[in-house]
Motif scaffolding. Structure first.
Motif, PDB file in Angstrom:
ATOM      1  N   VAL A   1       0.842  -1.184   0.000  1.00  0.00           N
ATOM      2  CA  VAL A   1       0.000   0.000   0.000  1.00  0.00           C
ATOM      3  C   VAL A   1       0.885   1.245   0.000  1.00  0.00           C
ATOM      4  O   VAL A   1       1.809   1.352   0.810  1.00  0.00           O
ATOM      5  CB  VAL A   1      -0.942   0.032   1.219  1.00  0.00           C
ATOM      6  N   SER A  24      -2.827   3.759  -3.167  1.00  0.00           N
ATOM      7  CA  SER A  24      -2.738   2.648  -4.104  1.00  0.00           C
ATOM      8  C   SER A  24      -3.027   1.370  -3.341  1.00  0.00           C
ATOM      9  O   SER A  24      -2.719   1.266  -2.157  1.00  0.00           O
ATOM     10  CB  SER A  24      -1.347   2.590  -4.723  1.00  0.00           C
ATOM     11  N   GLY A  25      -3.624   0.425  -4.012  1.00  0.00           N
ATOM     12  CA  GLY A  25      -3.972  -0.786  -3.302  1.00  0.00           C
ATOM     13  C   GLY A  25      -5.050  -0.527  -2.271  1.00  0.00           C
ATOM     14  O   GLY A  25      -5.068  -1.139  -1.207  1.00  0.00           O
ATOM     15  N   PHE A  26      -5.922   0.390  -2.605  1.00  0.00           N
ATOM     16  CA  PHE A  26      -6.955   0.834  -1.661  1.00  0.00           C
ATOM     17  C   PHE A  26      -7.919  -0.305  -1.362  1.00  0.00           C
ATOM     18  O   PHE A  26      -8.268  -1.070  -2.233  1.00  0.00           O
ATOM     19  CB  PHE A  26      -7.703   2.014  -2.278  1.00  0.00           C
ATOM     20  N   SER A  27      -8.330  -0.400  -0.139  1.00  0.00           N
ATOM     21  CA  SER A  27      -9.334  -1.387   0.222  1.00  0.00           C
ATOM     22  C   SER A  27     -10.203  -0.786   1.321  1.00  0.00           C
ATOM     23  O   SER A  27      -9.976   0.333   1.744  1.00  0.00           O
ATOM     24  CB  SER A  27      -8.662  -2.664   0.697  1.00  0.00           C
ATOM     25  N   ARG A  28     -11.140  -1.523   1.766  1.00  0.00           N
ATOM     26  CA  ARG A  28     -12.103  -0.987   2.705  1.00  0.00           C
ATOM     27  C   ARG A  28     -11.615  -1.062   4.139  1.00  0.00           C
ATOM     28  O   ARG A  28     -12.305  -1.552   5.029  1.00  0.00           O
ATOM     29  CB  ARG A  28     -13.447  -1.679   2.540  1.00  0.00           C
ATOM     30  N   TYR A  29     -10.397  -0.561   4.350  1.00  0.00           N
ATOM     31  CA  TYR A  29      -9.889  -0.453   5.704  1.00  0.00           C
ATOM     32  C   TYR A  29     -10.134   0.949   6.237  1.00  0.00           C
ATOM     33  O   TYR A  29     -10.277   1.902   5.463  1.00  0.00           O
ATOM     34  CB  TYR A  29      -8.395  -0.778   5.747  1.00  0.00           C
ATOM     35  N   GLY A  50     -13.898   1.906   7.474  1.00  0.00           N
ATOM     36  CA  GLY A  50     -13.849   1.328   6.139  1.00  0.00           C
ATOM     37  C   GLY A  50     -15.149   0.652   5.747  1.00  0.00           C
ATOM     38  O   GLY A  50     -15.343   0.276   4.597  1.00  0.00           O
ATOM     39  N   ASP A  71     -14.229   6.043  -2.384  1.00  0.00           N
ATOM     40  CA  ASP A  71     -13.660   4.746  -2.724  1.00  0.00           C
ATOM     41  C   ASP A  71     -13.455   4.591  -4.234  1.00  0.00           C
ATOM     42  O   ASP A  71     -12.570   3.855  -4.667  1.00  0.00           O
ATOM     43  CB  ASP A  71     -14.544   3.630  -2.180  1.00  0.00           C
ATOM     44  N   ASN A  74     -10.185   6.104  -4.750  1.00  0.00           N
ATOM     45  CA  ASN A  74      -9.133   5.633  -3.833  1.00  0.00           C
ATOM     46  C   ASN A  74      -8.491   6.792  -3.081  1.00  0.00           C
ATOM     47  O   ASN A  74      -7.267   6.878  -2.952  1.00  0.00           O
ATOM     48  CB  ASN A  74      -8.052   4.864  -4.597  1.00  0.00           C
ATOM     49  N   SER A  97      -5.051  -1.152  10.055  1.00  0.00           N
ATOM     50  CA  SER A  97      -5.065  -2.598   9.828  1.00  0.00           C
ATOM     51  C   SER A  97      -6.434  -3.191  10.120  1.00  0.00           C
ATOM     52  O   SER A  97      -6.642  -4.388   9.924  1.00  0.00           O
ATOM     53  CB  SER A  97      -4.005  -3.267  10.707  1.00  0.00           C
ATOM     54  N   ARG A  99     -10.850  -2.652   9.810  1.00  0.00           N
ATOM     55  CA  ARG A  99     -11.894  -1.989   9.016  1.00  0.00           C
ATOM     56  C   ARG A  99     -12.733  -1.053   9.871  1.00  0.00           C
ATOM     57  O   ARG A  99     -13.377  -0.140   9.352  1.00  0.00           O
ATOM     58  CB  ARG A  99     -12.771  -3.031   8.322  1.00  0.00           C
TER      59      ARG A  99
END
Length: 121
Positions: A1, A24-29, A50, A71, A74, A97, A99
């Motif tokens: 990330v 980058s490498g975004f996620s629902r955290y 998240g 989202d 990102n 780390s 959500r």
């Protein structure tokens, strides 16, 4: 990330700035904004879940700052209004780390490089 923060600068007291953090490498955290003023420890400013629209704000910025996330882009934002000289600091965005919201810096594993906000009185 990887995180890239931007939007800092010099502003007069009472003014506004919007910080952006592209991830980058975004996620629902969960995400957070921290700041560190000269000679002081890093402190959390705001955090956003998240999973839901839940947010957290430090007492010192409540009612003046707004954290949000897009989202699709990102990106996480920190809208800062009614800025005060005591808001002067380097601002960092970070990915949690978890959500769900956390206010502990140790729960945030990835950090941006920081962007300087200077508020002149």
């Amino acid at each position: 990330v990887q995180l890239q923060a931007s939007g800092g600068g010099l502003v007069q007291a009472g003014g506004s700035l919007r910080l952006s953090c592209a991830v980058s490498g975004f996620s629902r955290y969960a995400m957070g904004w921290f700041r560190q003023a000269p000679g002081k420890e890093r402190e959390i400013v705001a955090a956003i879940s998240g999973l839901t629209s839940s947010t957290y704000y430090a007492d010192s910025v409540k009612g003046r700052f707004t954290i949000s996330r897009d989202d699709a882009k990102n990106t996480v934002y920190l809208q800062m209004n009614s800025l005060k000289s005591e808001d002067t600091a380097v601002y960092y965005c970070a990915v949690c780390s978890r959500r769900t919201i956390s206010t502990r810096a140790t729960d945030f594993g990835s950090w941006g490089q920081g962007t300087l906000v200077t508020v002149s009185s």
